[in-house]
Every structure is written in structure tokens, then in C-alpha cells.
Design an enzyme around this catalytic site. Sequence first.
Site, PDB file in Angstrom:
ATOM      1  N   SER A 258      -3.046  -0.335  -2.105  1.00  0.00           N
ATOM      2  CA  SER A 258      -3.410   0.963  -2.674  1.00  0.00           C
ATOM      3  C   SER A 258      -4.704   0.832  -3.458  1.00  0.00           C
ATOM      4  O   SER A 258      -5.171  -0.271  -3.721  1.00  0.00           O
ATOM      5  CB  SER A 258      -2.299   1.438  -3.603  1.00  0.00           C
ATOM      6  OG  SER A 258      -2.257   0.568  -4.720  1.00  0.00           O
ATOM      7  N   LYS A 259      -5.237   1.971  -3.836  1.00  0.00           N
ATOM      8  CA  LYS A 259      -6.477   1.970  -4.598  1.00  0.00           C
ATOM      9  C   LYS A 259      -6.297   1.203  -5.918  1.00  0.00           C
ATOM     10  O   LYS A 259      -7.143   0.417  -6.330  1.00  0.00           O
ATOM     11  CB  LYS A 259      -6.898   3.410  -4.884  1.00  0.00           C
ATOM     12  CG  LYS A 259      -8.353   3.509  -5.184  1.00  0.00           C
ATOM     13  CD  LYS A 259      -8.891   4.885  -4.986  1.00  0.00           C
ATOM     14  CE  LYS A 259     -10.361   4.797  -5.300  1.00  0.00           C
ATOM     15  NZ  LYS A 259     -11.131   5.936  -4.999  1.00  0.00           N
ATOM     16  N   ARG A 260      -5.160   1.442  -6.528  1.00  0.00           N
ATOM     17  CA  ARG A 260      -4.888   0.791  -7.812  1.00  0.00           C
ATOM     18  C   ARG A 260      -4.851  -0.733  -7.666  1.00  0.00           C
ATOM     19  O   ARG A 260      -5.217  -1.484  -8.555  1.00  0.00           O
ATOM     20  CB  ARG A 260      -3.540   1.302  -8.348  1.00  0.00           C
ATOM     21  CG  ARG A 260      -3.249   0.983  -9.794  1.00  0.00           C
ATOM     22  CD  ARG A 260      -1.954   1.648 -10.216  1.00  0.00           C
ATOM     23  NE  ARG A 260      -0.911   1.532  -9.201  1.00  0.00           N
ATOM     24  CZ  ARG A 260      -0.153   0.459  -9.032  1.00  0.00           C
ATOM     25  NH1 ARG A 260      -0.296  -0.591  -9.800  1.00  0.00           N
ATOM     26  NH2 ARG A 260       0.774   0.439  -8.089  1.00  0.00           N
TER      27      ARG A 260
ATOM     28  N   GLY B  71      -6.575  -2.429  -5.557  1.00  0.00           N
ATOM     29  CA  GLY B  71      -7.839  -3.035  -5.155  1.00  0.00           C
ATOM     30  C   GLY B  71      -8.504  -2.444  -3.928  1.00  0.00           C
ATOM     31  O   GLY B  71      -9.586  -2.871  -3.547  1.00  0.00           O
TER      32      GLY B  71
END
Length: 409
Positions: free
Chosen positions: A200-202, A204
Site C-alpha cells: 500500500s501507499k502507507r 511504501g
Amino acid sequence: MIRVRFAPSPTGIPHIGNTRTALFNFLFARHNNGKFILRIEDTDRTRFVKEAEKAIHEILEWLGLSWDEKYVQSERINIYKKHADYLLKKGLAYNDKRALRFKMPKTGETFWQDLVGNKRITFKNDTQEDFVILKSDGFPTYNLASVIDDHLMNITYVIRGEEFISSTPKHVQLYKAFSWNQPFFAHLPIILGKDKGKLSKRQGAKSVLDYRNEGFLKEALLNFMSLLGWNPGEDKEQMGLDEMIKLFKLEDINTANPVFDPQKLEWLDGVWIRSIRDLKERLLKFYKDDHKVLKVLNSDKSKVWIDAARSRIKTLKDFRNLINIKKQRKYTKEEKQKAQILLKFLNLKLGDKWEDEKLLFTLKDFSSKEDTTFRKIYFLMTGKEQGIGILELNKIYGKEFFMKNLSDD
Ligand code: GLU
């Protein structure tokens, strides 16, 4: 001649996973003195994002992944139409309402030998649907356009993410329908987050440009991406682009899914910060609009700061924190008392001569006499838990700086 391509769809800014695909294609091309082709796959007009193509260029240019040829699919619409017509005439495609579909065989199997793990991948044809090749807006689908282009551009190896494995039987059948030789396929295992789920974006899955803005070096990002699924052997960790090119082989791509470890990226960035020769130039560029930092970088003490930073910062962004010499918090009553004692001790032993060795010796003396840890002494002298060394601060600011911290209330 080996020819490979990176074929991003400009539907968003590519994240680090897509950029790894570009890197592996680039390394493979350069290792084999082949060609690296950039192909913008912009035939899905509903998902087109204008800024994406610019970002793709910026990412590849910043990383130094230079391409030899570039194509844009929306400029090649007639080519795809012509080929779709051929399939229609041959009875291999038909119109369904207004879209054109390709007739997939319904018996037997479709397979290819995948170069990642050198394994045969097989699909039963009765599980395959007739798929759209030309949409009602006249634009081809990804499946049609990519096969035609891979053929016309003489692509010899298709290296792409594992998420395209389910499209490959369609491609194999299209090659057959056109009586073309198919390229070799290598599907790269998808990168997972630390929880072993989708990245996910969180966790990386940001773009390389985001990482650049966070102060990461391109050397570290390239190095980090290369290790996401590639194992050059001999426990190699730090590698520059030239070395990667020298070592890169498709046989050394792991079949297991690599896990994205942000701490490893930070660690590698620190390693690269210690290795590059032009840290000052990198900092100047990174902080080009930050007057506070620029002042330090352009001062006559900049060398002391930069030498100190080299071993202490992990990203360029950390430099700002390092040069911030504001006290972190007010001292407690107890700390104030200790600071007073230390101040007296220093004045007594050193007088005006706060020279490096003497200063250090005196602090050691104080540490044992007063049973105070060096950590505590550092805090009392600087107002910070950690930062650049006492001697470096002495070089930059001299006695007054410490006197002020020690006597402050
Ligand atoms: N345009 C596809 C993508 O978005 C390319 C897939 C391929 O490499 O064939 O990644």
C-alpha cells in the site's frame, strides 16, 4: 539484438514497483548491449492522466534509465485498426455490439516457458473468454496494442509484473493468429508489504519522485529496487548502476515475492550518503529554497557540518534536523543544578582554552568524578539528546554556545 521495453500506462504516477520493472528491463538491455524502449500505453482514454507521462519521463531521467527509442500508442491507432481488420477478415475476430472481440480457442491449452524460475505456465483454453481487441471509441485494448507493438518493435523479451500473467495466454494466441513468433516472457514476482499483503501507499508504494522529495538519493533507490526480487549472489548489497549492469541476469530473479522493507531503504540511503563525493552539492540542490539551511551550507563552517552529517544522517532531509541547534526542552531543576556544576568545572579547568583535546579530557574527568553519563553531559552541553559531536560544535560555535546552554534557565 536484444530489445526490451518498459510500457507504462499513463493512468497515474508510477510507484516504485512499476519503476522496478523499468530498472530490470534497463539492466537487461544494457548488460546485453541491447536496446531499451519506452512505450507509453495510452489507449485507455477514460483513465488517462495528463501529468503521468511527464512524471514517467522525470523518474527515468532522474534515475539515469535512459531509453533508446520512444513510442506513444495513441499516435499509432491506424496500425492497430489495420491489424484488427486483418483478424476480422480471417474470421478470427467478430463484432459484439460495437466492440471487436478475438476468438479464443475453446479446447486444448495455451502455455509458455516463463524465464522467471524457468517454469512452464499453462492455461486451459476452456477457461478463456473471447476478449475485446478494439473498443467502440476506435482505440485498441491493451492486449491487442501491446502484442502488435511488441512484434513491430522487434521486442525479444517481455519483462513485466506478475499481474500480467493472466493476459499472457491472450497474447500467445494473438501471436498465433498473426503467425508471428512470440517473444520470451519473464514475469516479475509482485512486491509485497511487510504484512505480506498488497503493497500500500502507507507501506511504501509511493513514486520515486515522492522519495526524492523525502531526501532519498537516486543511488539508494536504484540499489534498493534492484534487490526487490533480484539476487546477484555473494550477499551483495551496495551496488551502483554500472555494477548492476555488469551482474544482471534474468536467471537470478527470485520466484518468491520480495517484501518491501522501508528500514532497509533508509539504511541503504545512509550507506550511499557516506559513499557519494558530492554530498554538499546534493544538499544545496535539495535545500535550494530553504534559506536557513542554505546559510549553513554557504558558511565558512559548512565543511564541519557536512563531514559530521556524512556519518549521522540517513536522508538529505535529516540534515535540517541536524543543524537545528535549538534546545529540545527546558532543563529540569536537577539538570539545571548539574549544568551549573559542569559549567563551574569547565571554567575552572579550562579557563579560556576550550581546545579540542583538553575539552574532551575535561568532560571525561567530569563524567567519572560526578558519575554522570556522557549522554547526559551531551544533553546538558547542547540541549539535545543527539546530534553532531561536541568537538564539531566547538569548532563551529566555540565556547559561548556551550556556556549559554549550561547557564540558560
Ligand atoms: N501498460 C501495461 C502497464 O500498465 C504494460 C504491461 C506490459 O508490460 O505488457 O503496466
